[in-house]
Design an enzyme around this catalytic site. Structure first.
Site: not given
Length: 88
Positions: A12, A14-16, A19
């Site tokens: 997926v 670099i998501h929450a 990050a």
């Protein structure tokens, strides 16, 4: 200035969660740290919102740049965190 190029492996991108982890590690250093997207847009690695706004996806080739007194240590730490959390 030092830089490294890596390929994002996380399905997926670099998501929450990554990050947040990356920004947390980056904020331990004095150097200016930037992530450069495949399209050439730069974002401040110390900002979760900046990282997420770059829209980094799986298989993207990204560049991480560091400039400052602890640039080499910072790059090594960021790369290690990315590897540990299987982002790269």
């Amino acid at each position: 200035m030092k830089k490294i190029q890596v390929v994002v492996k996380d399905p997926v991108g670099i998501h929450a969660r990554p990050a947040s982890i990356i920004a947390g590690e980056a904020n331990k250093f004095k150097s200016e740290l930037k992530l450069v997207s495949p399209s050439g847009v730069e974002g401040n690695i110390k900002s979760i919102i900046n990282l997420m706004s770059l829209g980094i996806k799986q298989n993207d080739h990204i560049t991480i740049k560091a400039e400052g007194t602890d640039e080499e240590e910072a790059l090594n730490a960021i790369k290690a965190v990315l590897e540990k959390h299987q982002v790269i």
